[in-house]
Design an enzyme around this catalytic site. Structure first.
Site, PDB file in Angstrom:
ATOM      1  N   HIS A  17      66.354  26.705  50.610  1.00  0.00           N
ATOM      2  CA  HIS A  17      66.461  25.949  49.354  1.00  0.00           C
ATOM      3  C   HIS A  17      65.205  25.107  49.147  1.00  0.00           C
ATOM      4  O   HIS A  17      64.638  25.067  48.047  1.00  0.00           O
ATOM      5  CB  HIS A  17      67.658  24.983  49.377  1.00  0.00           C
ATOM      6  N   LYS A  41      87.051  24.607  46.452  1.00  0.00           N
ATOM      7  CA  LYS A  41      86.218  24.986  47.586  1.00  0.00           C
ATOM      8  C   LYS A  41      86.256  23.908  48.664  1.00  0.00           C
ATOM      9  O   LYS A  41      86.295  22.714  48.361  1.00  0.00           O
ATOM     10  CB  LYS A  41      84.778  25.191  47.099  1.00  0.00           C
ATOM     11  N   ARG A  90      67.130  36.293  48.698  1.00  0.00           N
ATOM     12  CA  ARG A  90      66.834  36.562  50.101  1.00  0.00           C
ATOM     13  C   ARG A  90      66.797  38.048  50.407  1.00  0.00           C
ATOM     14  O   ARG A  90      66.095  38.484  51.295  1.00  0.00           O
ATOM     15  CB  ARG A  90      67.890  35.916  51.011  1.00  0.00           C
ATOM     16  N   SER A 127      73.371  28.763  54.009  1.00  0.00           N
ATOM     17  CA  SER A 127      74.164  27.565  54.313  1.00  0.00           C
ATOM     18  C   SER A 127      75.356  27.893  55.205  1.00  0.00           C
ATOM     19  O   SER A 127      75.714  27.105  56.085  1.00  0.00           O
ATOM     20  CB  SER A 127      74.642  26.898  53.027  1.00  0.00           C
TER      21      SER A 127
END
Length: 151
Positions: A17, A41, A90, A127
């Site tokens: 990030h 979440k 990515r 993450s």
């Protein structure tokens, strides 16, 4: 002024990030790092902790602002008058997922998505991996900026 929104959960902020934000600064006059809040979440870090991680990481960079938001990212862009969404890629799976979101966003509003490829050094960092390393008492410090510290 060209402003871009860099949305995500940032649970926690990773070196990936960080790399995208640093490189985005060279393309835009302002990067708004937008922490999405999703009540359904389960996060490892509170929204306040995540905001502090990012603010500390970019304390000396006036072109970076940190905010929180709820709802659709494209609606938030319209609300704060931002025409660009910045996203990092990515791998090919990221591209396919992000492409579908970008097309949907463009259907909903005149918002362009700008993709940056992550650097080779950070392309493996996610993450979810960082959270797993933290949960298992591993050395997560190699995966995150210095501002991210677990108590």
């Amino acid at each position: 002024m060209k402003r871009a929104l860099f949305p995500g959960s940032f649970d926690p902020l990773t070196l990936g990030h960080y790399d995208i934000i640093k490189r985005g600064i060279t393309l835009f006059d302002e990067i708004i790092v937008a922490i999405g809040v999703n009540a359904s979440k389960k996060y490892m870090f509170s929204v306040e902790e995540r905001k502090v991680f990012i603010e500390k990481a970019f304390a000396n960079e006036p072109k970076v602002k940190v905010v929180t938001y709820e709802g659709l990212t494209v609606d938030f862009c319209k609300e704060i008058d931002v025409e660009f969404i910045l996203r990092g890629l990515r791998n090919p799976a990221d591209f396919e997922f992000e492409k579908a979101i970008a097309h949907t966003n463009r259907d909903l509003a005149p918002i362009e998505t700008v993709f940056l490829l992550t650097s080779a050094q950070t392309s493996y960092i996610a993450s979810s991996i960082v959270r797993d390393v933290i949960r298992n008492n591993g050395d997560y410090t190699k995966l995150v900026p210095n501002s991210v510290r677990v108590k």
